[in-house]
Design a protein around this motif. Structure first.
Motif, PDB file in Angstrom:
ATOM      1  N   MET A   1       0.798  -1.197  -0.030  1.00 40.87           N
ATOM      2  CA  MET A   1      -0.142   0.021  -0.021  1.00 40.87           C
ATOM      3  C   MET A   1       0.882   1.158   0.062  1.00 40.87           C
ATOM      4  O   MET A   1       1.847   1.360   0.710  1.00 40.87           O
ATOM      5  N   SER A   2       0.540   2.058  -0.964  1.00 40.65           N
ATOM      6  CA  SER A   2       1.407   3.210  -0.889  1.00 40.65           C
ATOM      7  C   SER A   2       1.089   4.232  -0.023  1.00 40.65           C
ATOM      8  O   SER A   2      -0.034   4.406   0.586  1.00 40.65           O
ATOM      9  N   VAL A   3       1.864   5.332   0.162  1.00 40.82           N
ATOM     10  CA  VAL A   3       1.830   6.329   1.096  1.00 40.82           C
ATOM     11  C   VAL A   3       0.609   7.225   0.655  1.00 40.82           C
ATOM     12  O   VAL A   3      -0.379   7.649   1.549  1.00 40.82           O
ATOM     13  N   GLN A   4       0.286   7.374  -0.494  1.00 40.24           N
ATOM     14  CA  GLN A   4      -0.708   8.168  -1.054  1.00 40.24           C
ATOM     15  C   GLN A   4      -1.956   7.397  -0.744  1.00 40.24           C
ATOM     16  O   GLN A   4      -3.107   8.121  -0.390  1.00 40.24           O
ATOM     17  N   ASP A   7      -3.117   7.988   2.717  1.00 40.11           N
ATOM     18  CA  ASP A   7      -3.438   9.387   2.957  1.00 40.11           C
ATOM     19  C   ASP A   7      -4.728   9.558   2.527  1.00 40.11           C
ATOM     20  O   ASP A   7      -5.574  10.128   3.378  1.00 40.11           O
ATOM     21  N   GLN A   8      -5.139   8.899   1.404  1.00 43.85           N
ATOM     22  CA  GLN A   8      -6.725   8.893   1.071  1.00 43.85           C
ATOM     23  C   GLN A   8      -7.460   8.277   1.794  1.00 43.85           C
ATOM     24  O   GLN A   8      -8.547   8.677   2.162  1.00 43.85           O
ATOM     25  N   PHE A  37     -13.014   2.648  -1.332  1.00 48.98           N
ATOM     26  CA  PHE A  37     -12.211   2.141  -0.215  1.00 48.98           C
ATOM     27  C   PHE A  37     -12.090   0.480  -0.713  1.00 48.98           C
ATOM     28  O   PHE A  37     -11.155  -0.003  -0.579  1.00 48.98           O
ATOM     29  N   ALA A  38     -13.139   0.059  -1.188  1.00 54.50           N
ATOM     30  CA  ALA A  38     -13.097  -1.358  -1.764  1.00 54.50           C
ATOM     31  C   ALA A  38     -12.170  -1.628  -2.981  1.00 54.50           C
ATOM     32  O   ALA A  38     -11.497  -2.386  -2.703  1.00 54.50           O
ATOM     33  N   ASP A  39     -12.082  -0.383  -3.702  1.00 57.14           N
ATOM     34  CA  ASP A  39     -11.303  -0.599  -4.994  1.00 57.14           C
ATOM     35  C   ASP A  39      -9.618  -0.637  -4.651  1.00 57.14           C
ATOM     36  O   ASP A  39      -8.801  -1.146  -5.073  1.00 57.14           O
ATOM     37  N   MET A  40      -9.418   0.313  -3.521  1.00 57.89           N
ATOM     38  CA  MET A  40      -8.156   0.480  -2.949  1.00 57.89           C
ATOM     39  C   MET A  40      -7.684  -0.564  -2.543  1.00 57.89           C
ATOM     40  O   MET A  40      -6.595  -0.950  -2.604  1.00 57.89           O
ATOM     41  N   LEU A  41      -8.526  -1.263  -1.834  1.00 57.39           N
ATOM     42  CA  LEU A  41      -8.079  -2.440  -0.890  1.00 57.39           C
ATOM     43  C   LEU A  41      -7.957  -3.578  -1.806  1.00 57.39           C
ATOM     44  O   LEU A  41      -6.727  -4.134  -1.767  1.00 57.39           O
TER      45      LEU A  41
END
Length: 107
Positions: A1-4, A7-8, A37-41
């Motif tokens: 998981m990136s820092v960006q 932060d998001q 959130f689901a897409d990011m996960l």
């Protein structure tokens, strides 16, 4: 998981917290946040899987005697895969803990 990405995620959690505290009705925004959130996960899990598959491919190439496969590169990629998996597990543990805490709140 990136820092960006982190932060998001924190920004979305703060926005949801502010909505809950202010009790403003914005169901469309919360649905959009849940989808993001689901897409990011999912993308984070896909990145971990990709790193693990790459490390496994390099390990297989080294074991089969590929002259382009370097032991140092194989070991570094295996360590990256291990670290990314451990990070994902810790994030999952934090999410489960946060979910359990929210479920124990009295309304």
């Amino acid at each position: 998981m990136s820092v960006q990405g982190i932060d998001q995620l924190l920004g979305e959690l703060k926005a949801m917290s502010a909505q809950a505290a202010g009790q403003s009705a914005a169901p469309a925004a919360s649905d959009t946040g849940a989808a993001n959130f689901a897409d990011m996960l999912k993308s984070s899990i896909d990145q971990v899987a990709q790193v693990q598959n790459s490390a496994e491919a390099q390990q297989t190439a080294f074991q089969s005697g590929d002259p382009n496969a370097d032991l140092q590169d194989v070991m570094v990629s295996l360590q990256k895969a291990s670290l990314s998996f451990q990070t994902m597990v810790q994030v999952r543990n934090k999410l489960v803990s946060a979910y359990q805490e929210i479920m124990n709140l009295q309304v």
